[in-house]
Design an enzyme around this catalytic site. Structure first.
Site, mmCIF file in Angstrom:
data_model
loop_
_atom_site.group_PDB
_atom_site.id
_atom_site.type_symbol
_atom_site.label_atom_id
_atom_site.label_comp_id
_atom_site.label_asym_id
_atom_site.label_seq_id
_atom_site.Cartn_x
_atom_site.Cartn_y
_atom_site.Cartn_z
ATOM 1 N N GLU A 231 0.889 -1.177 0.000
ATOM 2 C CA GLU A 231 0.000 0.000 0.000
ATOM 3 C C GLU A 231 0.917 1.215 0.000
ATOM 4 O OE1 GLU A 231 -3.257 -0.151 -0.146
ATOM 5 O OE2 GLU A 231 -3.524 -2.301 0.136
ATOM 6 N N CYS A 265 -2.034 9.700 2.471
ATOM 7 C CA CYS A 265 -1.562 9.071 1.229
ATOM 8 C C CYS A 265 -2.457 9.407 0.053
ATOM 9 C CB CYS A 265 -1.479 7.566 1.403
ATOM 10 S SG CYS A 265 -3.040 6.830 1.914
HETATM 11 P P1 NAD Z 1 8.151 4.921 4.919
HETATM 12 O O1 NAD Z 1 8.172 4.102 3.673
HETATM 13 O O2 NAD Z 1 9.303 5.802 5.180
HETATM 14 O O3 NAD Z 1 8.007 3.963 6.207
HETATM 15 C C1 NAD Z 1 6.958 3.038 6.355
HETATM 16 C C2 NAD Z 1 7.383 1.933 7.301
HETATM 17 O O4 NAD Z 1 8.495 1.255 6.723
HETATM 18 C C3 NAD Z 1 7.833 2.401 8.681
HETATM 19 O O5 NAD Z 1 7.328 1.504 9.657
HETATM 20 C C4 NAD Z 1 9.352 2.307 8.607
HETATM 21 O O6 NAD Z 1 9.932 2.019 9.857
HETATM 22 C C5 NAD Z 1 9.528 1.143 7.674
HETATM 23 N N1 NAD Z 1 10.807 1.163 6.964
HETATM 24 C C6 NAD Z 1 11.564 2.238 6.638
HETATM 25 N N2 NAD Z 1 12.690 1.843 5.997
HETATM 26 C C7 NAD Z 1 12.633 0.498 5.925
HETATM 27 C C8 NAD Z 1 13.507 -0.505 5.390
HETATM 28 N N3 NAD Z 1 14.658 -0.184 4.809
HETATM 29 N N4 NAD Z 1 13.130 -1.799 5.505
HETATM 30 C C9 NAD Z 1 11.968 -2.127 6.091
HETATM 31 N N5 NAD Z 1 11.104 -1.229 6.609
HETATM 32 C C10 NAD Z 1 11.437 0.065 6.529
HETATM 33 O O7 NAD Z 1 6.782 5.736 4.890
HETATM 34 P P2 NAD Z 1 6.258 6.808 5.936
HETATM 35 O O8 NAD Z 1 7.073 8.037 5.804
HETATM 36 O O9 NAD Z 1 6.096 6.189 7.271
HETATM 37 O O10 NAD Z 1 4.789 7.060 5.353
HETATM 38 C C11 NAD Z 1 4.531 7.933 4.316
HETATM 39 C C12 NAD Z 1 4.361 7.186 3.000
HETATM 40 O O11 NAD Z 1 3.402 6.160 3.138
HETATM 41 C C13 NAD Z 1 3.809 8.094 1.907
HETATM 42 O O12 NAD Z 1 4.448 7.782 0.689
HETATM 43 C C14 NAD Z 1 2.344 7.728 1.851
HETATM 44 O O13 NAD Z 1 1.724 7.986 0.624
HETATM 45 C C15 NAD Z 1 2.408 6.257 2.131
HETATM 46 N N6 NAD Z 1 1.134 5.797 2.661
HETATM 47 C C16 NAD Z 1 0.386 4.942 1.911
HETATM 48 C C17 NAD Z 1 -0.853 4.539 2.386
HETATM 49 C C18 NAD Z 1 -1.733 3.613 1.607
HETATM 50 O O14 NAD Z 1 -2.686 3.099 2.177
HETATM 51 N N7 NAD Z 1 -1.459 3.360 0.342
HETATM 52 C C19 NAD Z 1 -1.296 4.980 3.621
HETATM 53 C C20 NAD Z 1 -0.489 5.843 4.353
HETATM 54 C C21 NAD Z 1 0.729 6.236 3.868
#
Ligand code: NAD
Length: 485
Positions: A231, A265
Protein backbone atom coordinates in the site's frame (compact mmCIF):
# COMPACT_ATOMS: atom_id res chain seq x y z
CA UNK A 1 14.92 15.23 -0.39
CA UNK A 2 12.24 12.65 -1.05
CA UNK A 3 9.50 11.91 1.41
CA UNK A 4 10.81 8.51 2.35
CA UNK A 5 14.39 9.64 2.80
CA UNK A 6 13.39 11.78 5.73
CA UNK A 7 14.30 10.30 9.07
CA UNK A 8 13.84 11.69 12.51
CA UNK A 9 16.29 11.47 15.32
CA UNK A 10 13.42 10.53 17.64
CA UNK A 11 14.29 8.34 20.52
CA UNK A 12 13.57 4.82 19.40
CA UNK A 13 11.63 2.80 21.92
CA UNK A 14 11.71 -0.92 21.62
CA UNK A 15 8.94 -2.79 23.35
CA UNK A 16 7.79 -6.37 23.44
CA UNK A 17 10.55 -8.10 21.60
CA UNK A 18 13.95 -6.50 22.03
CA UNK A 19 13.73 -5.83 18.32
CA UNK A 20 16.87 -7.67 17.27
CA UNK A 21 16.57 -9.84 14.18
CA UNK A 22 17.03 -13.04 16.21
CA UNK A 23 14.28 -12.12 18.66
CA UNK A 24 11.94 -11.26 15.84
CA UNK A 25 12.68 -14.60 14.23
CA UNK A 26 12.06 -16.34 17.58
CA UNK A 27 8.71 -14.55 17.88
CA UNK A 28 7.74 -15.65 14.39
CA UNK A 29 8.68 -19.25 15.30
CA UNK A 30 6.55 -18.98 18.43
CA UNK A 31 3.52 -17.69 16.53
CA UNK A 32 3.94 -20.26 13.80
CA UNK A 33 4.23 -23.08 16.36
CA UNK A 34 1.05 -21.83 18.05
CA UNK A 35 -0.73 -21.75 14.69
CA UNK A 36 0.30 -25.36 14.02
CA UNK A 37 -0.59 -26.51 17.53
CA UNK A 38 -3.97 -24.82 17.73
CA UNK A 39 -4.94 -24.93 14.06
CA UNK A 40 -7.10 -22.44 12.23
CA UNK A 41 -9.51 -20.59 14.53
CA UNK A 42 -13.21 -21.31 14.18
CA UNK A 43 -15.70 -18.67 13.11
CA UNK A 44 -16.64 -18.10 16.76
CA UNK A 45 -13.00 -17.65 17.79
CA UNK A 46 -12.37 -15.15 14.98
CA UNK A 47 -15.46 -13.19 15.94
CA UNK A 48 -14.17 -13.11 19.51
CA UNK A 49 -10.77 -11.80 18.36
CA UNK A 50 -12.43 -9.03 16.38
CA UNK A 51 -14.82 -8.16 19.19
CA UNK A 52 -11.93 -7.96 21.64
CA UNK A 53 -10.00 -5.67 19.31
CA UNK A 54 -13.03 -3.40 18.95
CA UNK A 55 -13.53 -3.29 22.71
CA UNK A 56 -9.89 -2.43 23.46
CA UNK A 57 -9.65 0.19 20.69
CA UNK A 58 -12.75 1.93 22.02
CA UNK A 59 -11.47 1.70 25.60
CA UNK A 60 -8.16 3.29 24.52
CA UNK A 61 -9.62 5.98 22.27
CA UNK A 62 -8.56 8.83 24.54
CA UNK A 63 -5.01 7.43 24.69
CA UNK A 64 -5.00 7.23 20.88
CA UNK A 65 -6.04 10.89 20.65
CA UNK A 66 -3.45 11.98 23.22
CA UNK A 67 -0.67 10.02 21.59
CA UNK A 68 -1.46 11.34 18.09
CA UNK A 69 -1.43 14.88 19.45
CA UNK A 70 1.95 14.26 21.08
CA UNK A 71 3.39 12.74 17.92
CA UNK A 72 2.17 15.45 15.54
CA UNK A 73 2.57 18.44 17.89
CA UNK A 74 -1.07 19.19 17.21
CA UNK A 75 -3.65 16.90 15.70
CA UNK A 76 -7.36 17.63 15.88
CA UNK A 77 -9.14 15.27 18.28
CA UNK A 78 -11.93 14.84 15.74
CA UNK A 79 -9.46 13.90 13.01
CA UNK A 80 -7.98 11.21 15.23
CA UNK A 81 -11.34 9.91 16.43
CA UNK A 82 -12.69 9.92 12.87
CA UNK A 83 -9.74 8.67 10.85
CA UNK A 84 -8.10 6.33 13.37
CA UNK A 85 -10.80 5.08 15.75
CA UNK A 86 -14.02 5.32 13.74
CA UNK A 87 -12.56 3.92 10.51
CA UNK A 88 -10.97 1.01 12.41
CA UNK A 89 -14.12 0.24 14.39
CA UNK A 90 -16.30 0.40 11.25
CA UNK A 91 -13.92 -2.00 9.55
CA UNK A 92 -14.17 -4.40 12.52
CA UNK A 93 -17.97 -4.18 12.66
CA UNK A 94 -18.24 -4.87 8.96
CA UNK A 95 -15.95 -7.90 9.23
CA UNK A 96 -17.89 -9.24 12.22
CA UNK A 97 -21.19 -9.00 10.39
CA UNK A 98 -19.96 -10.50 7.10
CA UNK A 99 -17.45 -13.10 8.29
CA UNK A 100 -19.93 -16.02 8.40
CA UNK A 101 -20.69 -15.39 4.72
CA UNK A 102 -17.03 -14.89 3.75
CA UNK A 103 -16.03 -18.19 5.37
CA UNK A 104 -18.69 -20.23 3.56
CA UNK A 105 -17.19 -22.62 1.00
CA UNK A 106 -18.17 -21.49 -2.49
CA UNK A 107 -19.43 -24.09 -4.95
CA UNK A 108 -17.88 -23.76 -8.42
CA UNK A 109 -18.96 -25.24 -11.70
CA UNK A 110 -17.51 -28.65 -12.51
CA UNK A 111 -16.67 -29.41 -16.16
CA UNK A 112 -19.30 -31.68 -17.77
CA UNK A 113 -16.64 -34.33 -18.46
CA UNK A 114 -16.02 -34.65 -14.74
CA UNK A 115 -19.63 -34.84 -13.63
CA UNK A 116 -20.99 -35.92 -11.24
CA UNK A 117 -17.91 -34.80 -9.27
CA UNK A 118 -18.12 -31.41 -7.58
CA UNK A 119 -15.74 -28.51 -6.95
CA UNK A 120 -15.68 -25.97 -4.22
CA UNK A 121 -13.50 -23.12 -3.13
CA UNK A 122 -12.52 -23.04 0.51
CA UNK A 123 -10.54 -20.37 2.30
CA UNK A 124 -7.83 -21.12 4.78
CA UNK A 125 -5.61 -18.88 6.92
CA UNK A 126 -2.10 -18.36 5.59
CA UNK A 127 -0.44 -18.61 9.03
CA UNK A 128 1.52 -15.64 10.34
CA UNK A 129 1.23 -12.27 8.58
CA UNK A 130 3.66 -9.36 9.04
CA UNK A 131 2.28 -5.81 9.04
CA UNK A 132 4.57 -2.79 8.54
CA UNK A 133 2.80 0.53 9.02
CA UNK A 134 3.63 4.24 8.51
CA UNK A 135 3.31 7.20 10.87
CA UNK A 136 0.60 9.30 9.21
CA UNK A 137 -2.38 7.34 10.56
CA UNK A 138 -0.38 5.27 13.03
CA UNK A 139 -3.27 3.38 14.62
CA UNK A 140 -5.59 2.81 11.70
CA UNK A 141 -2.92 1.74 9.21
CA UNK A 142 -1.67 -0.92 11.61
CA UNK A 143 -5.07 -2.13 12.83
CA UNK A 144 -6.92 -1.85 9.49
CA UNK A 145 -4.84 -4.61 7.89
CA UNK A 146 -4.99 -6.54 11.17
CA UNK A 147 -8.80 -6.76 10.86
CA UNK A 148 -8.51 -8.66 7.57
CA UNK A 149 -5.62 -10.73 8.92
CA UNK A 150 -7.64 -11.83 11.98
CA UNK A 151 -10.87 -12.34 10.03
CA UNK A 152 -8.92 -14.70 7.79
CA UNK A 153 -7.77 -16.61 10.89
CA UNK A 154 -4.09 -15.68 10.91
CA UNK A 155 -1.67 -14.63 13.61
CA UNK A 156 0.21 -11.37 13.16
CA UNK A 157 3.35 -9.42 13.97
CA UNK A 158 3.14 -5.63 13.62
CA UNK A 159 6.00 -3.19 13.09
CA UNK A 160 4.73 0.41 13.43
CA UNK A 161 6.64 3.53 12.45
CA UNK A 162 9.35 4.97 14.65
CA UNK A 163 8.19 8.49 13.69
CA UNK A 164 5.02 8.18 15.81
CA UNK A 165 6.51 6.73 19.02
CA UNK A 166 3.65 7.68 21.35
CA UNK A 167 1.05 6.15 19.03
CA UNK A 168 3.23 3.07 18.66
CA UNK A 169 3.28 2.69 22.43
CA UNK A 170 -0.53 2.85 22.55
CA UNK A 171 -0.69 0.34 19.72
CA UNK A 172 1.61 -1.93 21.71
CA UNK A 173 -0.71 -1.58 24.73
CA UNK A 174 -3.79 -2.35 22.59
CA UNK A 175 -2.17 -5.45 21.14
CA UNK A 176 -0.97 -6.81 24.47
CA UNK A 177 -4.35 -6.20 26.11
CA UNK A 178 -6.40 -7.71 23.29
CA UNK A 179 -4.30 -10.72 22.31
CA UNK A 180 -2.21 -13.56 23.69
CA UNK A 181 1.54 -13.10 23.08
CA UNK A 182 1.52 -16.06 20.69
CA UNK A 183 -1.31 -14.54 18.66
CA UNK A 184 -0.47 -10.91 17.82
CA UNK A 185 2.72 -9.02 18.71
CA UNK A 186 3.94 -5.48 18.14
CA UNK A 187 7.60 -4.55 17.63
CA UNK A 188 8.58 -0.92 17.91
CA UNK A 189 11.90 0.20 16.55
CA UNK A 190 13.88 2.03 13.93
CA UNK A 191 15.43 1.16 10.60
CA UNK A 192 17.34 -1.85 11.93
CA UNK A 193 14.17 -3.44 13.33
CA UNK A 194 12.30 -2.55 10.14
CA UNK A 195 14.96 -4.20 7.98
CA UNK A 196 15.12 -7.34 10.15
CA UNK A 197 11.32 -7.49 10.25
CA UNK A 198 10.90 -7.32 6.47
CA UNK A 199 13.45 -10.12 6.03
CA UNK A 200 11.37 -12.61 8.07
CA UNK A 201 9.83 -15.59 6.25
CA UNK A 202 6.21 -14.58 6.94
CA UNK A 203 3.34 -16.29 5.19
CA UNK A 204 2.35 -12.85 3.88
CA UNK A 205 3.63 -9.31 4.40
CA UNK A 206 1.52 -6.15 4.25
CA UNK A 207 3.47 -2.94 3.89
CA UNK A 208 1.99 0.54 4.00
CA UNK A 209 4.48 3.29 3.26
CA UNK A 210 6.44 4.99 0.53
CA UNK A 211 7.06 3.64 -2.95
CA UNK A 212 10.82 3.83 -2.34
CA UNK A 213 10.72 1.65 0.78
CA UNK A 214 8.09 -0.57 -0.89
CA UNK A 215 10.76 -1.64 -3.38
CA UNK A 216 13.15 -2.52 -0.53
CA UNK A 217 10.39 -4.51 1.18
CA UNK A 218 9.57 -6.44 -1.97
CA UNK A 219 13.23 -7.26 -2.52
CA UNK A 220 13.58 -8.53 1.06
CA UNK A 221 10.37 -10.54 0.80
CA UNK A 222 11.47 -12.08 -2.51
CA UNK A 223 14.36 -13.78 -0.70
CA UNK A 224 11.83 -16.02 1.07
CA UNK A 225 9.13 -15.86 -1.64
CA UNK A 226 6.89 -14.07 0.83
CA UNK A 227 3.80 -12.71 -0.95
CA UNK A 228 3.31 -8.98 -0.40
CA UNK A 229 0.51 -6.48 -0.30
CA UNK A 230 2.06 -3.05 -0.93
CA UNK A 231 0.00 0.00 0.00
CA UNK A 232 2.15 2.83 -1.33
CA UNK A 233 1.89 6.52 -2.07
CA UNK A 234 2.39 8.88 -4.98
CA UNK A 235 0.85 11.94 -6.55
CA UNK A 236 -2.96 11.79 -6.62
CA UNK A 237 -4.48 14.31 -9.05
CA UNK A 238 -7.72 16.26 -8.80
CA UNK A 239 -9.40 17.56 -11.95
CA UNK A 240 -12.01 20.30 -11.82
CA UNK A 241 -14.44 19.96 -14.73
CA UNK A 242 -15.06 23.05 -16.92
CA UNK A 243 -18.58 23.76 -15.72
CA UNK A 244 -18.27 22.47 -12.15
CA UNK A 245 -18.69 24.99 -9.33
CA UNK A 246 -15.23 26.29 -8.42
CA UNK A 247 -16.49 27.11 -4.95
CA UNK A 248 -17.65 23.55 -4.23
CA UNK A 249 -14.54 22.03 -5.78
CA UNK A 250 -12.26 24.34 -3.77
CA UNK A 251 -14.08 23.52 -0.51
CA UNK A 252 -13.78 19.78 -1.07
CA UNK A 253 -10.23 19.82 -2.39
CA UNK A 254 -8.93 22.03 0.43
CA UNK A 255 -10.71 19.87 2.99
CA UNK A 256 -9.08 16.73 1.55
CA UNK A 257 -5.75 18.51 1.26
CA UNK A 258 -5.62 19.98 4.76
CA UNK A 259 -7.04 16.98 6.62
CA UNK A 260 -4.19 15.76 8.85
CA UNK A 261 -2.10 18.69 7.60
CA UNK A 262 -1.93 17.15 4.13
CA UNK A 263 -0.16 14.08 5.52
CA UNK A 264 -2.53 11.61 3.88
CA UNK A 265 -1.56 9.07 1.23
CA UNK A 266 -4.70 9.86 -0.79
CA UNK A 267 -4.65 13.64 -0.27
CA UNK A 268 -5.11 15.49 -3.56
CA UNK A 269 -1.47 16.12 -4.43
CA UNK A 270 -2.05 18.58 -7.28
CA UNK A 271 -5.07 20.00 -9.03
CA UNK A 272 -5.84 20.71 -12.66
CA UNK A 273 -8.32 23.51 -13.39
CA UNK A 274 -9.58 24.75 -16.75
CA UNK A 275 -7.37 27.39 -18.38
CA UNK A 276 -8.43 30.90 -17.39
CA UNK A 277 -9.94 29.84 -14.07
CA UNK A 278 -6.87 29.79 -11.84
CA UNK A 279 -7.40 33.20 -10.23
CA UNK A 280 -11.04 32.48 -9.43
CA UNK A 281 -10.10 29.05 -8.07
CA UNK A 282 -7.39 30.57 -5.83
CA UNK A 283 -9.94 32.97 -4.35
CA UNK A 284 -12.34 30.08 -3.67
CA UNK A 285 -9.50 28.13 -2.00
CA UNK A 286 -8.71 31.18 0.12
CA UNK A 287 -12.36 31.47 1.17
CA UNK A 288 -12.63 27.72 1.85
CA UNK A 289 -9.54 27.77 4.07
CA UNK A 290 -10.71 30.87 5.95
CA UNK A 291 -14.06 29.20 6.61
CA UNK A 292 -12.49 25.97 7.91
CA UNK A 293 -9.57 27.58 9.76
CA UNK A 294 -10.30 31.21 10.75
CA UNK A 295 -6.81 31.12 12.21
CA UNK A 296 -3.96 28.73 11.62
CA UNK A 297 -1.42 29.16 14.41
CA UNK A 298 -2.61 27.44 17.57
CA UNK A 299 -5.88 26.30 16.00
CA UNK A 300 -6.64 22.92 17.60
CA UNK A 301 -8.30 21.82 14.34
CA UNK A 302 -5.19 22.41 12.23
CA UNK A 303 -2.76 19.50 12.24
CA UNK A 304 0.93 20.32 12.33
CA UNK A 305 3.78 18.52 10.58
CA UNK A 306 5.04 15.30 12.18
CA UNK A 307 8.75 16.17 12.48
CA UNK A 308 11.31 18.91 11.89
CA UNK A 309 12.77 16.90 9.03
CA UNK A 310 9.42 16.67 7.24
CA UNK A 311 8.77 20.37 7.93
CA UNK A 312 12.10 21.23 6.31
CA UNK A 313 11.39 18.85 3.43
CA UNK A 314 8.09 20.55 2.53
CA UNK A 315 9.56 24.03 3.00
CA UNK A 316 12.34 22.93 0.65
CA UNK A 317 9.77 21.97 -2.02
CA UNK A 318 8.15 25.40 -1.77
CA UNK A 319 11.51 27.19 -1.89
CA UNK A 320 12.51 25.16 -4.93
CA UNK A 321 9.25 26.09 -6.71
CA UNK A 322 9.78 29.76 -5.86
CA UNK A 323 13.37 29.72 -7.11
CA UNK A 324 12.27 28.10 -10.36
CA UNK A 325 9.68 30.82 -11.00
CA UNK A 326 6.37 29.54 -9.62
CA UNK A 327 3.90 31.94 -8.09
CA UNK A 328 3.64 30.83 -4.45
CA UNK A 329 0.44 31.87 -2.65
CA UNK A 330 0.16 31.39 1.10
CA UNK A 331 -3.49 31.27 2.16
CA UNK A 332 -2.89 33.02 5.46
CA UNK A 333 -1.37 36.34 6.42
CA UNK A 334 -0.39 35.06 9.87
CA UNK A 335 3.22 34.76 10.95
CA UNK A 336 3.50 31.05 11.71
CA UNK A 337 5.87 29.60 14.29
CA UNK A 338 8.31 27.19 12.68
CA UNK A 339 9.12 25.70 16.09
CA UNK A 340 5.54 24.39 16.29
CA UNK A 341 5.88 22.94 12.75
CA UNK A 342 2.79 24.85 11.67
CA UNK A 343 2.85 25.18 7.91
CA UNK A 344 0.69 27.62 5.93
CA UNK A 345 -1.80 26.22 3.45
CA UNK A 346 0.06 27.08 0.27
CA UNK A 347 -0.83 27.09 -3.42
CA UNK A 348 1.80 26.84 -6.14
CA UNK A 349 0.50 28.37 -9.35
CA UNK A 350 1.67 27.26 -12.79
CA UNK A 351 4.28 24.78 -11.49
CA UNK A 352 6.86 23.44 -13.93
CA UNK A 353 7.68 19.78 -14.34
CA UNK A 354 11.25 20.13 -13.05
CA UNK A 355 10.08 21.47 -9.68
CA UNK A 356 10.31 19.02 -6.79
CA UNK A 357 6.73 19.81 -5.98
CA UNK A 358 5.73 18.14 -9.29
CA UNK A 359 8.13 15.24 -8.92
CA UNK A 360 7.75 14.07 -5.33
CA UNK A 361 4.68 13.24 -3.30
CA UNK A 362 4.06 16.42 -1.26
CA UNK A 363 2.54 15.01 1.94
CA UNK A 364 1.90 18.43 3.43
CA UNK A 365 -0.49 21.41 3.07
CA UNK A 366 0.91 22.53 -0.29
CA UNK A 367 -1.13 22.29 -3.49
CA UNK A 368 0.22 22.93 -6.98
CA UNK A 369 -2.38 24.18 -9.48
CA UNK A 370 -1.92 23.31 -13.16
CA UNK A 371 -4.25 24.29 -15.96
CA UNK A 372 -5.62 22.27 -18.87
CA UNK A 373 -7.24 23.22 -22.15
CA UNK A 374 -9.11 20.02 -22.95
CA UNK A 375 -10.08 17.03 -20.86
CA UNK A 376 -7.88 14.93 -23.17
CA UNK A 377 -4.88 17.08 -22.12
CA UNK A 378 -5.62 16.51 -18.44
CA UNK A 379 -6.02 12.76 -19.01
CA UNK A 380 -2.81 12.62 -21.05
CA UNK A 381 -0.90 14.39 -18.26
CA UNK A 382 -2.09 11.83 -15.71
CA UNK A 383 -1.29 8.94 -18.02
CA UNK A 384 2.22 10.31 -18.62
CA UNK A 385 2.96 9.83 -14.91
CA UNK A 386 3.07 6.83 -12.57
CA UNK A 387 -0.37 5.44 -11.81
CA UNK A 388 -1.79 7.33 -8.82
CA UNK A 389 -3.30 5.91 -5.65
CA UNK A 390 -6.39 8.12 -5.94
CA UNK A 391 -7.98 10.35 -8.54
CA UNK A 392 -10.56 13.07 -7.90
CA UNK A 393 -12.85 14.39 -10.57
CA UNK A 394 -15.32 17.22 -10.04
CA UNK A 395 -17.94 16.96 -12.74
CA UNK A 396 -21.70 16.59 -13.19
CA UNK A 397 -21.69 15.35 -16.76
CA UNK A 398 -21.85 11.54 -16.70
CA UNK A 399 -20.32 11.12 -20.17
CA UNK A 400 -17.23 13.07 -19.09
CA UNK A 401 -17.07 11.16 -15.81
CA UNK A 402 -17.21 7.89 -17.76
CA UNK A 403 -14.43 9.10 -20.04
CA UNK A 404 -12.11 9.87 -17.12
CA UNK A 405 -12.94 6.56 -15.43
CA UNK A 406 -12.32 4.66 -18.67
CA UNK A 407 -9.16 6.44 -19.79
CA UNK A 408 -7.23 6.71 -16.52
CA UNK A 409 -5.98 4.02 -14.17
CA UNK A 410 -5.71 4.69 -10.45
CA UNK A 411 -6.08 2.83 -7.16
CA UNK A 412 -9.48 4.40 -6.52
CA UNK A 413 -11.62 7.35 -7.57
CA UNK A 414 -13.84 9.83 -5.78
CA UNK A 415 -16.24 11.71 -8.02
CA UNK A 416 -17.19 15.11 -6.60
CA UNK A 417 -15.35 14.68 -3.30
CA UNK A 418 -12.03 13.61 -1.85
CA UNK A 419 -10.77 10.83 0.47
CA UNK A 420 -14.14 9.22 1.11
CA UNK A 421 -13.66 6.12 -1.03
CA UNK A 422 -11.11 4.98 1.56
CA UNK A 423 -13.76 4.79 4.27
CA UNK A 424 -16.02 2.38 2.35
CA UNK A 425 -15.77 -0.83 4.36
CA UNK A 426 -17.45 -2.96 1.71
CA UNK A 427 -15.09 -1.90 -1.10
CA UNK A 428 -11.43 -2.80 -1.61
CA UNK A 429 -8.64 -0.27 -1.16
CA UNK A 430 -5.26 -0.49 -2.87
CA UNK A 431 -2.99 1.10 -5.43
CA UNK A 432 -1.89 0.09 -8.90
CA UNK A 433 1.59 0.19 -10.44
CA UNK A 434 3.83 2.55 -8.47
CA UNK A 435 1.05 3.25 -5.94
CA UNK A 436 0.86 -0.36 -4.79
CA UNK A 437 -0.26 -3.90 -5.36
CA UNK A 438 -3.05 -5.93 -3.79
CA UNK A 439 -6.06 -4.76 -1.84
CA UNK A 440 -7.52 -4.91 1.61
CA UNK A 441 -10.64 -3.65 3.47
CA UNK A 442 -13.77 -5.76 3.74
CA UNK A 443 -14.07 -9.00 1.82
CA UNK A 444 -10.93 -8.24 -0.21
CA UNK A 445 -8.95 -7.98 3.04
CA UNK A 446 -10.26 -11.36 4.14
CA UNK A 447 -9.36 -12.82 0.75
CA UNK A 448 -5.93 -11.16 0.58
CA UNK A 449 -4.88 -12.92 3.78
CA UNK A 450 -6.50 -16.28 3.01
CA UNK A 451 -5.41 -19.14 0.81
CA UNK A 452 -8.19 -19.88 -1.64
CA UNK A 453 -8.09 -23.62 -1.97
CA UNK A 454 -9.83 -25.49 -4.76
CA UNK A 455 -11.17 -28.83 -3.59
CA UNK A 456 -12.31 -31.39 -6.13
CA UNK A 457 -14.59 -34.11 -4.77
CA UNK A 458 -14.53 -37.13 -7.07
CA UNK A 459 -17.72 -39.11 -7.41
CA UNK A 460 -17.88 -42.88 -7.05
CA UNK A 461 -19.46 -42.95 -10.52
CA UNK A 462 -16.83 -41.05 -12.46
CA UNK A 463 -16.12 -41.68 -16.13
CA UNK A 464 -12.60 -40.22 -16.00
CA UNK A 465 -11.11 -43.75 -15.86
CA UNK A 466 -11.84 -43.80 -19.62
CA UNK A 467 -8.79 -41.55 -20.08
CA UNK A 468 -6.38 -44.02 -18.54
CA UNK A 469 -3.80 -45.70 -20.78
CA UNK A 470 -3.52 -47.83 -22.70
CA UNK A 471 -5.23 -45.29 -24.95
CA UNK A 472 -7.75 -46.94 -27.20
CA UNK A 473 -10.11 -45.78 -29.90
CA UNK A 474 -12.66 -44.60 -27.33
CA UNK A 475 -10.21 -41.94 -26.06
CA UNK A 476 -9.65 -40.67 -29.59
CA UNK A 477 -13.41 -40.61 -30.17
CA UNK A 478 -13.90 -38.64 -27.00
CA UNK A 479 -11.10 -36.18 -27.87
CA UNK A 480 -12.54 -35.70 -31.39
CA UNK A 481 -15.91 -35.02 -29.81
CA UNK A 482 -14.50 -32.45 -27.34
CA UNK A 483 -12.16 -30.75 -29.81
CA UNK A 484 -14.68 -30.77 -32.66
CA UNK A 485 -12.49 -32.67 -35.15
P1 NAD B 1 8.15 4.92 4.92
O1 NAD B 1 8.17 4.10 3.67
O2 NAD B 1 9.30 5.80 5.18
O3 NAD B 1 8.01 3.96 6.21
C1 NAD B 1 6.96 3.04 6.35
C2 NAD B 1 7.38 1.93 7.30
O4 NAD B 1 8.50 1.26 6.72
C3 NAD B 1 7.83 2.40 8.68
O5 NAD B 1 7.33 1.50 9.66
C4 NAD B 1 9.35 2.31 8.61
O6 NAD B 1 9.93 2.02 9.86
C5 NAD B 1 9.53 1.14 7.67
N1 NAD B 1 10.81 1.16 6.96
C6 NAD B 1 11.56 2.24 6.64
N2 NAD B 1 12.69 1.84 6.00
C7 NAD B 1 12.63 0.50 5.92
C8 NAD B 1 13.51 -0.51 5.39
N3 NAD B 1 14.66 -0.18 4.81
N4 NAD B 1 13.13 -1.80 5.51
C9 NAD B 1 11.97 -2.13 6.09
N5 NAD B 1 11.10 -1.23 6.61
C10 NAD B 1 11.44 0.07 6.53
O7 NAD B 1 6.78 5.74 4.89
P2 NAD B 1 6.26 6.81 5.94
O8 NAD B 1 7.07 8.04 5.80
O9 NAD B 1 6.10 6.19 7.27
O10 NAD B 1 4.79 7.06 5.35
C11 NAD B 1 4.53 7.93 4.32
C12 NAD B 1 4.36 7.19 3.00
O11 NAD B 1 3.40 6.16 3.14
C13 NAD B 1 3.81 8.09 1.91
O12 NAD B 1 4.45 7.78 0.69
C14 NAD B 1 2.34 7.73 1.85
O13 NAD B 1 1.72 7.99 0.62
C15 NAD B 1 2.41 6.26 2.13
N6 NAD B 1 1.13 5.80 2.66
C16 NAD B 1 0.39 4.94 1.91
C17 NAD B 1 -0.85 4.54 2.39
C18 NAD B 1 -1.73 3.61 1.61
O14 NAD B 1 -2.69 3.10 2.18
N7 NAD B 1 -1.46 3.36 0.34
C19 NAD B 1 -1.30 4.98 3.62
C20 NAD B 1 -0.49 5.84 4.35
C21 NAD B 1 0.73 6.24 3.87
Amino acid sequence: MSLSNVSQSAQVKVNGSSGKGGDLAATLDKLRAAYRRKGPPTLEERLEHLAKLEEVVLAKKDDIVKAARADFGNRARQETLGAEVMVTVQEIKHARSRLPEWMEPEPREVGWMFMPARVELTTQPLGVVGIISPWNYPTQLALGPLVGVLAAGNRAMIKPSELAPESSDVLQAIVSKAFEPDHVTCHVGGADVAAAFSALPFDHLVFTGSTRVGKIIMRAAAENLVPVTLELGGKSPAIVGPSYSLKTAAQKIMHGKLFNGGQTCIAPDYVMVPKGKVDAFVEECRAAVAAMYPKIQGNPDYTTIISDAHFERIKGYVADARTKGANVVELTKEELMAETRTMAPTLILHPKEDMTVMQEEIFGPVLPIRTYETLDDAIAYINDHPRPLALYYFEDDQARIDKVLRETTSGGVCVNDTLLHFAQTDAPFGGVGASGMGHYHGREGFEAFSKKKTVFYQSRFSGTFLFRPPFKERVDTLLRFVLGK
